[in-house]
Design an enzyme around this catalytic site. Sequence first.
Site, PDB file in Angstrom:
ATOM      1  N   SER A  14       0.827  -1.212   0.000  1.00 40.25           N
ATOM      2  CA  SER A  14       0.000   0.000   0.000  1.00 40.25           C
ATOM      3  C   SER A  14       0.862   1.263   0.000  1.00 40.25           C
ATOM      4  O   SER A  14       1.798   1.388   0.784  1.00 40.25           O
ATOM      5  CB  SER A  14      -0.911   0.009   1.229  1.00 40.25           C
ATOM      6  OG  SER A  14      -1.551   1.268   1.316  1.00 40.25           O
ATOM      7  N   LYS A  65     -14.124  -3.180   2.174  1.00 36.15           N
ATOM      8  CA  LYS A  65     -14.969  -1.987   2.001  1.00 36.15           C
ATOM      9  C   LYS A  65     -16.433  -2.246   2.376  1.00 36.15           C
ATOM     10  O   LYS A  65     -17.135  -1.326   2.786  1.00 36.15           O
ATOM     11  CB  LYS A  65     -14.854  -1.451   0.570  1.00 36.15           C
ATOM     12  CG  LYS A  65     -13.475  -0.856   0.292  1.00 36.15           C
ATOM     13  CD  LYS A  65     -13.365  -0.252  -1.092  1.00 36.15           C
ATOM     14  CE  LYS A  65     -11.920   0.183  -1.356  1.00 36.15           C
ATOM     15  NZ  LYS A  65     -11.749   0.793  -2.671  1.00 36.15           N
ATOM     16  N   GLY A 128     -17.674  -4.824 -10.811  1.00 35.06           N
ATOM     17  CA  GLY A 128     -17.378  -5.239  -9.438  1.00 35.06           C
ATOM     18  C   GLY A 128     -17.370  -4.052  -8.488  1.00 35.06           C
ATOM     19  O   GLY A 128     -17.914  -2.984  -8.794  1.00 35.06           O
ATOM     20  N   GLY A 129     -16.733  -4.256  -7.352  1.00 33.62           N
ATOM     21  CA  GLY A 129     -16.704  -3.226  -6.311  1.00 33.62           C
ATOM     22  C   GLY A 129     -16.070  -1.930  -6.785  1.00 33.62           C
ATOM     23  O   GLY A 129     -16.541  -0.840  -6.436  1.00 33.62           O
ATOM     24  N   ARG A 151     -17.900  -8.933 -18.324  1.00 34.20           N
ATOM     25  CA  ARG A 151     -17.802 -10.336 -18.750  1.00 34.20           C
ATOM     26  C   ARG A 151     -19.083 -11.073 -18.370  1.00 34.20           C
ATOM     27  O   ARG A 151     -19.674 -11.781 -19.151  1.00 34.20           O
ATOM     28  CB  ARG A 151     -16.570 -10.939 -18.066  1.00 34.20           C
ATOM     29  CG  ARG A 151     -16.224 -12.320 -18.443  1.00 34.20           C
ATOM     30  CD  ARG A 151     -14.872 -12.697 -17.867  1.00 34.20           C
ATOM     31  NE  ARG A 151     -14.850 -12.639 -16.394  1.00 34.20           N
ATOM     32  CZ  ARG A 151     -13.786 -12.913 -15.660  1.00 34.20           C
ATOM     33  NH1 ARG A 151     -12.647 -13.240 -16.238  1.00 34.20           N
ATOM     34  NH2 ARG A 151     -13.837 -12.835 -14.339  1.00 34.20           N
ATOM     35  N   THR A 152     -19.532 -10.866 -17.130  1.00 31.66           N
ATOM     36  CA  THR A 152     -20.808 -11.437 -16.683  1.00 31.66           C
ATOM     37  C   THR A 152     -21.854 -10.320 -16.806  1.00 31.66           C
ATOM     38  O   THR A 152     -21.952  -9.446 -15.950  1.00 31.66           O
ATOM     39  CB  THR A 152     -20.708 -11.898 -15.215  1.00 31.66           C
ATOM     40  OG1 THR A 152     -19.517 -12.668 -15.068  1.00 31.66           O
ATOM     41  CG2 THR A 152     -21.914 -12.696 -14.785  1.00 31.66           C
ATOM     42  N   MET A 217      -8.078   1.978 -14.019  1.00 22.90           N
ATOM     43  CA  MET A 217      -8.111   2.289 -12.585  1.00 22.90           C
ATOM     44  C   MET A 217      -6.962   1.612 -11.833  1.00 22.90           C
ATOM     45  O   MET A 217      -6.676   1.965 -10.697  1.00 22.90           O
ATOM     46  CB  MET A 217      -9.486   1.923 -12.003  1.00 22.90           C
ATOM     47  CG  MET A 217     -10.536   2.966 -12.398  1.00 22.90           C
ATOM     48  SD  MET A 217     -12.258   2.460 -12.169  1.00 22.90           S
ATOM     49  CE  MET A 217     -12.310   2.234 -10.425  1.00 22.90           C
ATOM     50  N   TYR A 219      -2.760   0.639 -11.635  1.00 18.53           N
ATOM     51  CA  TYR A 219      -1.533   1.348 -12.005  1.00 18.53           C
ATOM     52  C   TYR A 219      -0.349   0.445 -11.694  1.00 18.53           C
ATOM     53  O   TYR A 219      -0.487  -0.570 -10.995  1.00 18.53           O
ATOM     54  CB  TYR A 219      -1.406   2.671 -11.231  1.00 18.53           C
ATOM     55  CG  TYR A 219      -1.199   2.462  -9.760  1.00 18.53           C
ATOM     56  CD1 TYR A 219      -2.274   2.284  -8.902  1.00 18.53           C
ATOM     57  CD2 TYR A 219       0.096   2.373  -9.234  1.00 18.53           C
ATOM     58  CE1 TYR A 219      -2.081   2.031  -7.557  1.00 18.53           C
ATOM     59  CE2 TYR A 219       0.295   2.129  -7.885  1.00 18.53           C
ATOM     60  CZ  TYR A 219      -0.801   1.957  -7.059  1.00 18.53           C
ATOM     61  OH  TYR A 219      -0.597   1.692  -5.735  1.00 18.53           O
ATOM     62  N   GLY A 241      -4.220   4.609 -13.060  1.00 19.04           N
ATOM     63  CA  GLY A 241      -4.985   5.041 -11.890  1.00 19.04           C
ATOM     64  C   GLY A 241      -4.167   5.586 -10.725  1.00 19.04           C
ATOM     65  O   GLY A 241      -4.711   5.739  -9.631  1.00 19.04           O
TER      66      GLY A 241
HETATM   67  P1  ATR Z   1     -12.998  -5.162  -7.652  1.00 16.71           P
HETATM   68  O1  ATR Z   1     -13.318  -4.863  -6.233  1.00 16.71           O
HETATM   69  O2  ATR Z   1     -11.541  -4.930  -8.018  1.00 16.71           O
HETATM   70  O3  ATR Z   1     -13.925  -4.502  -8.616  1.00 16.71           O
HETATM   71  P2  ATR Z   1     -14.437  -7.597  -8.089  1.00 16.71           P
HETATM   72  O4  ATR Z   1     -15.607  -7.066  -7.342  1.00 16.71           O
HETATM   73  O5  ATR Z   1     -14.006  -9.017  -7.867  1.00 16.71           O
HETATM   74  O6  ATR Z   1     -13.133  -6.749  -7.803  1.00 16.71           O
HETATM   75  O7  ATR Z   1     -14.697  -7.365  -9.646  1.00 16.71           O
HETATM   76  C1  ATR Z   1     -13.755  -7.690 -10.624  1.00 16.71           C
HETATM   77  C2  ATR Z   1     -14.278  -7.225 -11.976  1.00 16.71           C
HETATM   78  O8  ATR Z   1     -13.284  -7.463 -13.001  1.00 16.71           O
HETATM   79  C3  ATR Z   1     -15.520  -7.954 -12.436  1.00 16.71           C
HETATM   80  O9  ATR Z   1     -16.287  -7.081 -13.229  1.00 16.71           O
HETATM   81  C4  ATR Z   1     -14.921  -9.091 -13.298  1.00 16.71           C
HETATM   82  O10 ATR Z   1     -15.818  -9.635 -14.250  1.00 16.71           O
HETATM   83  P3  ATR Z   1     -16.914 -10.740 -13.805  1.00 16.71           P
HETATM   84  O11 ATR Z   1     -17.999  -9.999 -13.095  1.00 16.71           O
HETATM   85  O12 ATR Z   1     -17.356 -11.361 -15.049  1.00 16.71           O
HETATM   86  O13 ATR Z   1     -16.161 -11.701 -12.891  1.00 16.71           O
HETATM   87  C5  ATR Z   1     -13.827  -8.347 -13.992  1.00 16.71           C
HETATM   88  N1  ATR Z   1     -12.713  -9.177 -14.495  1.00 16.71           N
HETATM   89  C6  ATR Z   1     -11.749  -9.784 -13.749  1.00 16.71           C
HETATM   90  N2  ATR Z   1     -10.868 -10.425 -14.554  1.00 16.71           N
HETATM   91  C7  ATR Z   1     -11.282 -10.223 -15.829  1.00 16.71           C
HETATM   92  C8  ATR Z   1     -10.793 -10.620 -17.123  1.00 16.71           C
HETATM   93  N3  ATR Z   1      -9.690 -11.351 -17.257  1.00 16.71           N
HETATM   94  N4  ATR Z   1     -11.484 -10.195 -18.214  1.00 16.71           N
HETATM   95  C9  ATR Z   1     -12.598  -9.451 -18.096  1.00 16.71           C
HETATM   96  N5  ATR Z   1     -13.111  -9.046 -16.898  1.00 16.71           N
HETATM   97  C10 ATR Z   1     -12.460  -9.426 -15.779  1.00 16.71           C
END
Ligand code: ATR
Length: 274
Positions: A14, A65, A128-129, A151-152, A217, A219, A241
């Site tokens: 960090s 968080k 995601g978060g 992706r999802t 986001m 870096y 980022g």
């Molecule tokens: P964070 O807190 O960093 O956002 P997270 O809540 O686990 O972590 O979310 C990760 C995000 O990166 C999600 O949107 C994930 O896609 P999925 O919802 O389909 O899992 C996306 N992600 C992670 N690795 C990826 C990859 N190789 N290609 C595309 N999207 C990816």
Amino acid sequence: MSRYAVFGNPISHSQSPAIHRQFAKQTGVTLSYDRQQIDVGKFHSAAEIFFSEGGAGLNVTVPFKLDAFEYAEELSDRAAQAGAVNTLIFNNGVIKGDNTDGEGLLRDLKHNLQWPIEQKNILLLGAGGAVRGVLGALLSASPASLIIANRTEAKAQELVLRFEQAAEKAKCKMVACGLEQLSTPFDLVINGTSASLGGELPPIATSVVVDSLCYDMMYGKDPTAFLSWAKSSAARDTADGLGMLVEQAAESFYLWCGVRPNTAPVIQFVRNSL
Ligand code: ATR
């Protein structure tokens, strides 16, 4: 001396202690700022100890968080909207939760990079978060449209529902889609996926970033996989980022100490130390 710390897991890399010590030096504020690795499931008890021993404020990073959101006794509007807290403030016997991530991103985009958002077409990758934490702030800057691609796809759709009212208020057309549906270019593309952590790329067509401004986001010492790819796919400009990291810290510092530090020399300081 006021005591602050960042809680996370892992936490050894960090940059927050270095950033806040720079802010303190610059503004003449006296504080101590440490990093603490907290075991998963132990956030609540660790925060109790920290505040009962006189701690004045905490930064909270992955994966706590949501724990911090539940721990806070009061929430700012932006923390309530994001459903996540990255800053805890002890004030008049009450622990308030706030979220400075979105403001950090906005300040980096608008003030540092001078990349316009108002009336622009924006693509946000991920659901995601990290994305949930910045969506409210991005919408408040009134883009013409905001596409959330993930992706999802179902997770992107959930976010669109959660932020529906904020999008209406900003008169912004917000829609969700899958990564493979993207083809036309955007004014601004923000990578909020965690793909760069593993050196991976979200699988999208190169046509999406032609002449676009591309922001990751994440870096690092070297350009992220996404930014290298964007550059070689004819993006107009790219940025990582690091500026967002320093700006979200500056906003936390402001909440705690009432002084807004000058971020430019601190961004340079952290860049040089990578
Ligand atoms: P964070 O807190 O960093 O956002 P997270 O809540 O686990 O972590 O979310 C990760 C995000 O990166 C999600 O949107 C994930 O896609 P999925 O919802 O389909 O899992 C996306 N992600 C992670 N690795 C990826 C990859 N190789 N290609 C595309 N999207 C990816």
